[in-house]
Motif scaffolding. Structure first.
Motif: not given
Length: 573
Positions: A393, A397-398, A567, A569, A571
């Motif tokens: 995760d 996110q990166q 942040n 994005r 998930q």
């Protein structure tokens, strides 16, 4: 009435007693010369010592069937009360309850004046759900002694099903329990469960007349009062009972938890502090006082109590966990990390480290976040799949989805039976480019757990991404949003995800009104970036510029929308 408590306790128990071992008779010479069966013994009016020795040696050699048979045969001779009790004890361990009941009833019929046998039969009849026989036997006992202690009879016999409870209540109703506290309480409890509190209160009051300060009776009455009286009266009743029983921790906790149920946290906290002063060494009360202190933001009180609790090795991890929560809420993140990193209790350590990872990511220290997960993986292998999913995760996110997928693929080879890893890997696959592989994985997961709503929803999203009119995809997502909030399967997050999937499909079909119907109310109640983005596109499609401007401003304020914040994005897992 004769004292039957010790006898009942030994017979109803499944634990061996000191007298049950064959070692008590090893002084008998030449054991091998004993007759092999009871049939070889001469007919005796009293139990045969040789037969009983044979039975004990059989029991010691695990030939319990033979031991039970011999003891049962011998129990029907004269002056065989002790033999009957031993026979019944062996029967309870090695035969069905129904068989034990049949034996006890037959013996009791032959020995009608043996009062303890009535207790055995009543107890076994209740266990065997033979409520007609139980009622008849209990009635006989109460005619003999209206105040007989029935507590041993009633241990472990409470029915599990509503049908059995109704049959038991029907069997008990004709019995005169006015002078019998234990029977009154049993009736009260059953009536309470069947939502007849007005009748239940009559029976519990009868029990309290006999034992006015017995805490289980007091709390049952409080439970009943909660159905028929205002909260103020219930609190007053429990408070008065607590004052009469100042050393009853149970009554303190009952009143405290009831106050918490009523959202009267401040009053509960004050009573908790009083209870803490009275039971200074009680860790349960100290912990509860600390947690309520946290809830009402009394952080100095919470920290003081938790530091006291940390002196107990058994509560050290819980104390550290909640000290970490307290520090987090006070924006002391370094202190929070210190405490949460110190948590080593298995049922708390994963959540503690998740928080540490979140703190590291807030500081944009990705390396430290991953190092925390790697350390957890080494210390607690049981959480290895969780750590791989969390690490993937972070990579996602990166903006490193390929590396995240490679990590999960390697982890899945190492833990091939982990559904968590398989599902996380499936979630990272593209719905269109990886359609075949993703469909295969999700079909496999659904075969492993057909009732898993997360798997079903992901499959619905896959189908709708590739075919807007997929009937199966629409049916799966629609079924999830139709689950009522009071259904045990209801999950708020899954419900919102299903709405987003259906709204996204409606948007693709340019059905903008349907998008708004799906998402406007959920967004007003619990705004998320994904829901807001879909709504924004729907209002743009309708050309409603006022709504577009208002929603865009809200998204920018809540989520820094349009400012390339990592942040933002969404998930997928």
């Amino acid at each position: 009435m004769m004292n039957t408590d010790a006898t009942n306790r030994n017979t109803f128990s499944n634990e061996p007693t000191q007298n049950e071992s064959a070692t008590t008779i090893t002084s008998v010479a030449n054991v091998n010369s004993l007759p092999p069966t009871i049939a070889a013994q001469p007919t005796l009016t009293e139990p045969s010592l040789y037969a009983l020795l044979d039975a004990e040696f059989s029991a010691d050699r695990n030939d319990r069937r033979r031991a039970v048979m011999i003891y049962k045969q011998q129990s029907f001779k004269e002056d065989a009360t002790a033999v009957f009790e031993r026979a019944l004890s062996l029967s309870l361990r090695n035969e069905s309850v129904e068989d034990s009941l049949q034996f006890a009833k037959t013996w009791q019929d032959q020995n009608p004046d043996h009062v303890p046998a009535w207790f055995y039969v009543a107890h076994l009849a209740l266990r065997a759900h033979d409520y007609l026989l139980a009622g008849e036997t209990l009635n006989r006992i109460l005619r003999y002694d209206p105040r007989a202690d029935l507590s041993e009879i009633l241990i472990g016999i409470y029915p599990n099903t509503d049908n059995d409870k109704r049959e038991l209540l029907a069997a008990l109703q004709p019995l005169d329990s006015e002078q019998n506290a234990s029977l009154s309480v049993l009736k009260a409890g059953l009536l309470y469960q069947f939502n007849e509190p007005e009748i239940a209160i009559v029976h519990i009051n009868r029990a309290l007349e006999r034992q006015p300060d017995y805490v289980p009776f007091v709390t049952l009455k409080a439970d009943i009062l909660r159905k028929i009286e205002k909260p103020e009266m219930v609190i007053n009743y429990v408070s008065q009972s607590r004052l009469r029983n100042p050393d009853s921790k149970s009554l303190y906790l009952y009143e405290i938890r009831y106050l918490l149920d009523l959202k009267q946290s401040e009053q509960a906290w004050q009573l908790l502090l009083e209870a803490h002063n009275r039971f200074a060494d009680d860790a349960e009360i100290t912990l509860l006082a600390a947690l309520v202190s946290l809830d009402i933001e009394e952080y100095p009180s919470a920290d003081r109590l938790l530091n006291m609790l940390a002196k107990s090795p058994a509560y050290l991890d819980q104390a550290y966990y909640y000290l970490g929560i307290s520090a987090e809420r006070q924006q002391r993140f370094d202190q929070a990390k210190y405490y949460l990193n110190g948590v080593m209790q298995e049922d708390l350590v994963l959540e503690a480290r998740k928080k540490v990872v979140a703190f590291e990511l807030i500081n944009d220290d990705v390396d430290a976040a991953i190092a925390t997960l790697e350390k957890l993986r080494k210390e607690f292998n049981v959480f290895a799949p969780d750590t791989y999913v969390l690490q993937a995760d972070i990579l996602w996110q990166q903006n490193e989805p390929e590396e995240a997928l490679r990590l999960l693929t390697r982890a899945a080879r190492k833990y091939p039976n982990s559904e968590m890893l398989l599902f996380a890997r499936a979630q990272l696959l593209d719905d269109k480019a990886d359609y075949v592989v993703k469909r295969t994985l999700l079909n496999h997961l659904q075969a492993l757990d057909p009732s898993n709503l997360s798997y079903q929803l992901s499959y619905a999203q896959l189908l709708l991404s590739n075919e807007r009119s997929s009937e199966q995809g629409l049916a799966l997502a629609t079924a999830i949003i139709q689950i009522r909030y009071d259904d045990p399967r209801y999950d708020n997050e899954l419900h919102l995800q299903a709405l987003n999937i259906l709204a996204g499909n409606a948007l693709a079909n340019e059905d903008y009104r349907q998008v708004i119907n799906y998402l406007q109310t959920p967004y007003d109640v619990l705004p998320t970036l994904r829901s807001g983005t879909l709504l924004l596109r729907a209002y743009q499609g309708l050309g409603d510029n006022d709504k577009v401007d208002a929603l865009l401003a809200d998204l920018q304020q809540r989520f820094s929308f349009g400012q390339h914040n990592v942040n933002d994005r969404i998930q997928l897992y």
